[in-house]
Write a protein that holds these residues in place. Structure first.
Motif, PDB file in Angstrom:
ATOM      1  N   THR A 358       0.776  -1.228  -0.160  1.00  0.00           N
ATOM      2  CA  THR A 358       0.088  -0.043  -0.116  1.00  0.00           C
ATOM      3  C   THR A 358       0.779   1.251  -0.095  1.00  0.00           C
ATOM      4  OG1 THR A 358      -1.558  -1.204   0.851  1.00  0.00           O
ATOM      5  CG2 THR A 358      -1.924   1.297   1.265  1.00  0.00           C
ATOM      6  N   ALA A 359       1.945   1.446   0.910  1.00  0.00           N
ATOM      7  CA  ALA A 359       2.412   2.243   1.139  1.00  0.00           C
ATOM      8  C   ALA A 359       3.368   2.269   0.140  1.00  0.00           C
ATOM      9  CB  ALA A 359       3.962   2.282   2.608  1.00  0.00           C
ATOM     10  N   SER A 360       4.140   1.874  -1.047  1.00  0.00           N
ATOM     11  CA  SER A 360       4.935   1.943  -2.201  1.00  0.00           C
ATOM     12  C   SER A 360       4.957   3.252  -2.848  1.00  0.00           C
ATOM     13  CB  SER A 360       4.851   0.693  -3.222  1.00  0.00           C
ATOM     14  OG  SER A 360       3.908   0.593  -4.169  1.00  0.00           O
ATOM     15  N   PRO A 361       3.725   3.796  -3.380  1.00  0.00           N
ATOM     16  CA  PRO A 361       3.797   5.035  -4.085  1.00  0.00           C
ATOM     17  C   PRO A 361       4.110   6.366  -3.015  1.00  0.00           C
ATOM     18  CG  PRO A 361       1.938   4.344  -4.665  1.00  0.00           C
ATOM     19  CD  PRO A 361       2.190   3.271  -3.051  1.00  0.00           C
ATOM     20  N   ALA A 362       3.895   6.292  -1.973  1.00  0.00           N
ATOM     21  CA  ALA A 362       4.437   7.375  -0.780  1.00  0.00           C
ATOM     22  C   ALA A 362       5.752   7.152  -0.306  1.00  0.00           C
ATOM     23  CB  ALA A 362       3.551   7.402   0.271  1.00  0.00           C
ATOM     24  N   ILE A 363       6.285   5.833  -0.665  1.00  0.00           N
ATOM     25  CA  ILE A 363       8.152   5.609   0.089  1.00  0.00           C
ATOM     26  C   ILE A 363       8.720   6.010  -0.854  1.00  0.00           C
ATOM     27  CG2 ILE A 363       9.383   3.560   0.609  1.00  0.00           C
ATOM     28  CD1 ILE A 363       7.398   1.950   1.596  1.00  0.00           C
ATOM     29  N   ALA A 364       7.978   5.314  -2.721  1.00  0.00           N
ATOM     30  CA  ALA A 364       8.645   6.219  -3.381  1.00  0.00           C
ATOM     31  C   ALA A 364       9.015   7.711  -3.816  1.00  0.00           C
ATOM     32  CB  ALA A 364       8.221   5.738  -4.895  1.00  0.00           C
ATOM     33  N   ARG A 365       8.124   8.651  -2.976  1.00  0.00           N
ATOM     34  CA  ARG A 365       7.967  10.140  -2.946  1.00  0.00           C
ATOM     35  C   ARG A 365       8.881  10.847  -2.283  1.00  0.00           C
ATOM     36  NH1 ARG A 365       2.527  13.183  -3.620  1.00  0.00           N
ATOM     37  NH2 ARG A 365       2.087  12.855  -6.358  1.00  0.00           N
ATOM     38  N   TYR A 366       8.787   9.782  -0.200  1.00  0.00           N
ATOM     39  CA  TYR A 366       9.264  10.078   0.415  1.00  0.00           C
ATOM     40  C   TYR A 366      11.399  10.066   0.118  1.00  0.00           C
ATOM     41  CZ  TYR A 366      11.008   9.393   5.444  1.00  0.00           C
ATOM     42  OH  TYR A 366      11.196   9.512   6.857  1.00  0.00           O
ATOM     43  N   VAL A 367      11.796   8.812  -0.765  1.00  0.00           N
ATOM     44  CA  VAL A 367      13.314   8.529  -1.198  1.00  0.00           C
ATOM     45  C   VAL A 367      13.580   9.258  -1.793  1.00  0.00           C
ATOM     46  CG1 VAL A 367      14.678   6.632  -1.789  1.00  0.00           C
ATOM     47  CG2 VAL A 367      13.049   5.939  -0.065  1.00  0.00           C
ATOM     48  N   THR A 368      12.598   9.986  -3.174  1.00  0.00           N
ATOM     49  CA  THR A 368      12.467  10.409  -4.074  1.00  0.00           C
ATOM     50  C   THR A 368      12.927  11.353  -3.660  1.00  0.00           C
ATOM     51  OG1 THR A 368      11.822   9.584  -6.383  1.00  0.00           O
ATOM     52  CG2 THR A 368      12.600  11.530  -6.619  1.00  0.00           C
TER      53      THR A 368
END
Ligand SMILES: Cc1cc2nc3c(=O)[nH]c(=O)nc-3n(C[C@H](O)[C@H](O)[C@H](O)COP(=O)(O)OP(=O)(O)OC[C@H]3O[C@@H](n4cnc5c(N)ncnc54)[C@H](O)[C@@H]3O)c2cc1C
Length: 375
Positions: A358-368
């Motif tokens: 679920t979190a993957s697209p938000a994790i992607a923003r966080y890491v970017t």
């Protein structure tokens, strides 16, 4: 020194691929290295495929923030790119008086995390929504759903490769060496070994992410990065009973939240399954132990009175990459840029268990956002 890559992502599971899709929107050279023959062969294809709403995680945790944000982003993404999904909604059921206090506590936790639309519903309303389950009251979660995890990963790959990111399969990272202004990465397959330079490394190696951190010279015990394998098994529900429930139904989670309790999930095709169980194991293997059938049956019977022992068949298993060991305290996701360990430009993602899908697209923003100042 010239670099073959600006950013190297280790692991083509849903998290590595979501990051690749997001980070490749900039004008950067991105490589994704995956040891298996193709993407998503490990935890990302061995889970409940639930789009979680964010009610279970402590306030101000990375899990809570990325789950709630990821939930909204995932629905948008699925609609925009046609990834199959269903907003089925969910009930967390209280089957005795003591559990009513527990669903009220979950309601408060979810509200503190920003989960929208939560409410406690009484028995009379549950009987209209789900006439075949037993419950005194329930927490209604309107933003819970299910997603085709394979389709989601294909979508991330399509975005990343359209933005010129490169994926190498059968490329297992075996060495990481710090250079003056980046890293030298060695990867191997059966026949050959290759080495290249990269400015940034993002470690999304799932069950093996502690080992990858160790390759870069991190003492995983000192850093608190040691992973425990925690197996979850599923049983399918057959004999024509699949249609007797129309949304996800969860019991109140056990006090030590190593799992969410044996719950009912529905596949996009309407198939019903029970699980996952929670068992710490020493190695990664995916058999389902038929001896657990009685435990699944007993747990489910408390809120699914229509279930018969013979309705259950072993289905599949997954393994959680858990930072929290047996009888230890709750642990959050680790998403850490390692400058303080003398390793600037190395970003470790460790313990990305549920709600990682679920979190993957938000994790992607966080890491970017972490990577941008490094390039
Ligand atoms: C039983 C179970 C149920 C779950 N249910 C849900 C759910 O309903 N909803 C939800 O949101 N989340 C759920 N999760 C959590 C979710 O599945 C994970 O958080 C998510 O899939 C993690 O993705 P990942 O990309 O980090 O890891 P993975 O999918 O494991 O990917 C890591 C990749 O790294 C590769 N790799 C490892 N080492 C190397 C190396 N040295 N070199 C190159 N490649 C390497 C691996 O081969 C693998 O492909 C569940 C998990 C489990 C186990």
């Amino acid at each position: 020194m010239s670099y073959a890559a600006d950013v190297t992502i280790i692991g083509a599971g849903v998290v590595g691929l979501a990051i690749a899709a997001e980070i490749s929107k900039g004008d950067k050279q991105i490589y994704i290295l995956e040891k298996n023959d193709t993407f998503g062969q490990e935890t990302s294809s061995r889970n409940s495929e639930v789009i979680h709403s964010g009610i279970y995680y402590p306030a101000n945790s990375i899990k809570a923030a990325t789950c709630v944000e990821g939930n909204a982003l995932l629905y948008q993404l699925c609609q925009e790119y046609g990834v199959e999904h269903k907003n089925l909604t969910k009930l967390v059921v209280a089957t005795c008086d003591e559990e009513i206090g527990e669903i009220e506590a979950l309601l408060k936790k979810g509200q503190a995390n920003g989960t929208p639309g939560l409410k406690i519903i009484p028995k009379s309303e549950i009987e209209k929504m789900e006439p075949n389950i037993t419950a005194l009251a329930a927490l209604y979660c309107p933003t819970t759903g299910v997603v085709d995890s394979h389709g989601l990963m294909q979508c991330f790959i399509a975005i990343a490769t359209r933005n010129d990111a490169h994926i190498a399969y059968r490329a297992e990272v075996t060495a990481i060496e710090k250079t003056a202004d980046g890293y030298r990465v060695t990867a191997a397959n059966d026949d050959e070994t290759f080495t290249f330079n990269t400015r940034v490394i993002i470690n999304c190696a799932g069950l093996h992410s502690d080992k990858v951190a160790a390759l870069a010279g991190i003492d995983v015990d000192e850093a608190g990065y040691r992973l425990h394998f925690c197996k979850g098994e599923y049983f399918s529900v057959g004999n024509g009973k699949q249609k007797l429930v129309s949304r996800l139904v969860y019991p109140v989670p056990p006090v030590k939240t190593t799992g969410l309790g044996v719950h009912v999930t529905l596949g996009l095709d309407g198939r019903m399954r029970l699980g996952p169980s929670v068992e710490y194991v020493n190695s990664i293997e995916y058999s389902v132990d038929i001896k657990k059938k009685q435990m699944f049956f007993d747990s489910a019977k408390t809120f699914l009175p229509f279930i018969e022992y013979d309705d259950l068949e072993p289905e599949m298993a997954g393994v959680r990459p858990k930072l929290q060991g047996p009888d230890e305290e709750y642990r959050d996701f680790i998403i850490q840029q390692e400058s303080d360990k003398g390793l600037p430009g190395l970003i470790n993602l460790i313990g990305i268990e549920s709600p990682g899908l679920t979190a993957s697209p938000a994790i992607a923003r966080y890491v970017t956002a972490m990577v941008k100042p490094l390039l």
